[in-house]
Design a protein around this motif. Structure first.
Motif, short mmCIF file in Angstrom:
data_model
loop_
_atom_site.label_atom_id
_atom_site.label_comp_id
_atom_site.label_asym_id
_atom_site.label_seq_id
_atom_site.Cartn_x
_atom_site.Cartn_y
_atom_site.Cartn_z
N GLY A 153 2.86 9.69 -4.70
CA GLY A 153 1.60 8.99 -4.46
C GLY A 153 1.81 7.64 -3.79
N VAL A 154 2.84 6.91 -4.22
CA VAL A 154 3.15 5.62 -3.62
C VAL A 154 3.55 5.78 -2.16
CG1 VAL A 154 4.80 3.71 -3.66
CG2 VAL A 154 3.76 4.49 -5.79
N SER A 208 0.63 6.75 -0.02
CA SER A 208 -0.32 5.65 0.18
C SER A 208 0.11 4.77 1.35
CB SER A 208 -0.43 4.80 -1.09
OG SER A 208 -1.01 5.56 -2.14
N ASN A 209 1.41 4.50 1.47
CA ASN A 209 1.87 3.72 2.61
C ASN A 209 1.75 4.52 3.91
OD1 ASN A 209 3.43 1.55 4.05
ND2 ASN A 209 4.87 3.25 4.30
N ALA A 257 -1.93 4.34 4.92
CA ALA A 257 -2.66 3.08 4.79
C ALA A 257 -3.04 2.46 6.13
CB ALA A 257 -1.85 2.08 3.96
N SER A 261 -2.62 10.17 -3.16
CA SER A 261 -2.64 9.21 -2.06
C SER A 261 -3.82 9.44 -1.12
CB SER A 261 -1.33 9.29 -1.28
OG SER A 261 -1.15 10.56 -0.68
N GLY A 321 -5.78 6.94 -2.91
CA GLY A 321 -5.09 5.87 -2.21
C GLY A 321 -5.82 5.37 -0.98
N VAL A 322 -6.31 6.28 -0.13
CA VAL A 322 -6.97 5.87 1.11
C VAL A 322 -8.28 5.13 0.83
CG1 VAL A 322 -8.04 6.70 3.24
CG2 VAL A 322 -5.87 7.67 2.48
N SER A 335 -7.44 1.74 -0.68
CA SER A 335 -6.89 0.82 0.32
C SER A 335 -7.99 0.20 1.17
CB SER A 335 -5.89 1.55 1.21
OG SER A 335 -4.76 1.97 0.47
N ILE A 379 0.78 -2.03 -2.93
CA ILE A 379 1.70 -0.89 -2.87
C ILE A 379 3.13 -1.33 -3.18
CG2 ILE A 379 2.56 1.02 -1.45
CD1 ILE A 379 0.05 0.87 0.21
N THR A 392 3.34 -1.49 -6.92
CA THR A 392 3.34 -0.14 -7.46
C THR A 392 4.69 0.54 -7.24
OG1 THR A 392 1.00 -0.01 -6.90
CG2 THR A 392 2.08 2.04 -7.51
#
Length: 389
Positions: free
Chosen positions: A29-30, A33-34, A37, A155, A159-160, A163, A179, A182
């Motif tokens: 998930g981390v 997310s990047n 992002a 994510s 996540g989106v 963000s 992030i 996290t």
């Protein structure tokens, strides 16, 4: 190689999936997310750094390049030092890249920071997939890997949108700060999870891993599978907004629909363990090809696209799950190097698929793209069938 202690009492005759699998889910998930992002906040980044949006997106390209290179050439270190140890190192390096992204005063430094983040991701992903196969209880391999893969759903679905909300409230730099924190938390969770260390293994070169029987055709299947996905997914948003005249929020709902389908498949992963993965993979790829044909037919209707995209996420989850099962089972001593090749091929396919499908999209209707993707999936099914033999 690192192994997670699976001495957990069986319930109803079935060994429980180790709690460490949820830690791996969070790690995915981390990372996801990047990965996702930058696109939604690219206009804000461009204004802040006095650059154009296309120039800002070179940071995303640098991330992909770094991921592919490190996965192919450094993934083999996972076999030498163990997946848990390499995952911790990769998460620390990822945190450095993310912190650099948050602090970047000019665009070249943002690009460099995302290159570092990509290098870390290229080690982290194969380490996570290797760990997922190591900790999976016998007979529950698909369920365990499927649970870990739901990190991509986290994510995409959470996540989106989160963000975007953070960027609106506190600026785009705050996204990378969150992030980063996290990522450090995830690294600590990996560090302190109950684990049993084993003797170090041997480092395997990419060429040696490629020579393992079945690896080459499965990597060809992976390349076709991923090029089809990224090639179509990259242009759905533009099709909905520009050609169907829908608001930008419609793109977010499409992403959520895909993510929900991808995540919902985790509840059906136990069915995958009842059948041989070598028999399932070609059939799953054929199903994905059929869904692409449906997408081409439904491309003029937003409601129909929402349904098809949900099915797309569902089928792609199964395809990715079983593909990872097949690859990690080929040679346990070379799992890290093999999964490194898999991640490298994935990000090369991202580049090739986005570029190739973009040329086709510029010269015709969106409905052509899913048909091209269906053709790639037929090739993937053939390669998977050859690998089975």
């Amino acid at each position: 190689m690192t192994n997670i202690d699976q001495s957990i009492p069986a319930s109803a005759g079935r060994t429980r999936i180790p709690p460490f699998a949820f830690v791996l889910t969070a790690c995915i998930g981390v990372i996801g997310s990047n990965s996702l992002a930058l696109g939604p906040v690219a206009p804000d980044v461009a204004q802040s750094l006095a650059a154009g949006v296309p120039a800002v997106m070179t940071a995303s390209a640098a991330f992909g390049l770094g991921t592919a290179a490190s996965a192919i050439f450094l993934g083999r270190l996972i076999d030498r030092h163990g997946p848990r140890r390499m995952l911790m190192a990769a998460l620390l390096l990822l945190a450095i890249g993310l912190a650099g992204s948050a602090a970047a005063p000019i665009l070249p430094l943002l690009v460099a920071a995302q290159l570092v983040a990509g290098g870390a991701t290229g080690i982290a992903l194969p380490a996570i997939y290797t760990l997922a196969s190591v900790i999976a209880p016998a007979g529950r391999e698909s369920e365990t890997i499927g649970l870990v893969l739901t990190g991509w759903t986290l994510s995409m679905v959470a996540g989106v949108p989160l963000s975007a909300a953070i960027a609106d409230f506190a600026g785009w730099r705050s996204i990378y700060i969150v992030i980063t924190a996290t990522t450090l938390f995830a690294c600590a969770a990996v560090r302190f999870a109950p684990a049993q260390e084993e003797a170090a293994g041997r480092t395997t070169s990419p060429l040696v891993a490629l020579g393992v029987r079945g690896v080459a055709p499965l990597l060809l299947a992976c390349a076709a599978f991923m090029a089809a996905f990224y090639g179509v997914y990259a242009y759905i948003g533009d099709h909905l907004h520009v050609r169907l005249g829908l608001p930008l929020s419609a793109n977010g709902i499409i992403a959520v629909s895909y993510g929900l389908g991808f995540g919902a498949a985790a509840f059906l992963d136990r069915l995958m363990d009842r059948f041989g993965s070598d028999r399932l993979l070609p059939l799953i790829f054929l199903v994905v090809a059929g869904i692409y044909v449906l997408m081409s037919m439904a491309s003029g209707s937003y409601a129909a696209m929402l349904v098809v995209v949900f099915l797309w996420g569902l089928a792609n989850h199964f395809g990715l799950n079983v593909l990872i099962m097949r690859l990690t089972a080929l040679d346990p001593e070379k799992r890290g190097a093999i999964m490194g090749l898999n991640s490298g091929v994935t990000y090369i396919a991202l580049f090739a698929g986005t570029l190739g499908f973009g040329t086709a999209y510029a010269g015709g209707a969106f409905s052509v793209l899913p048909l091209a993707a269906a053709g790639l999936m037929l090739a993937a099914a053939l390669a998977a069938a050859v690998a089975r033999r």
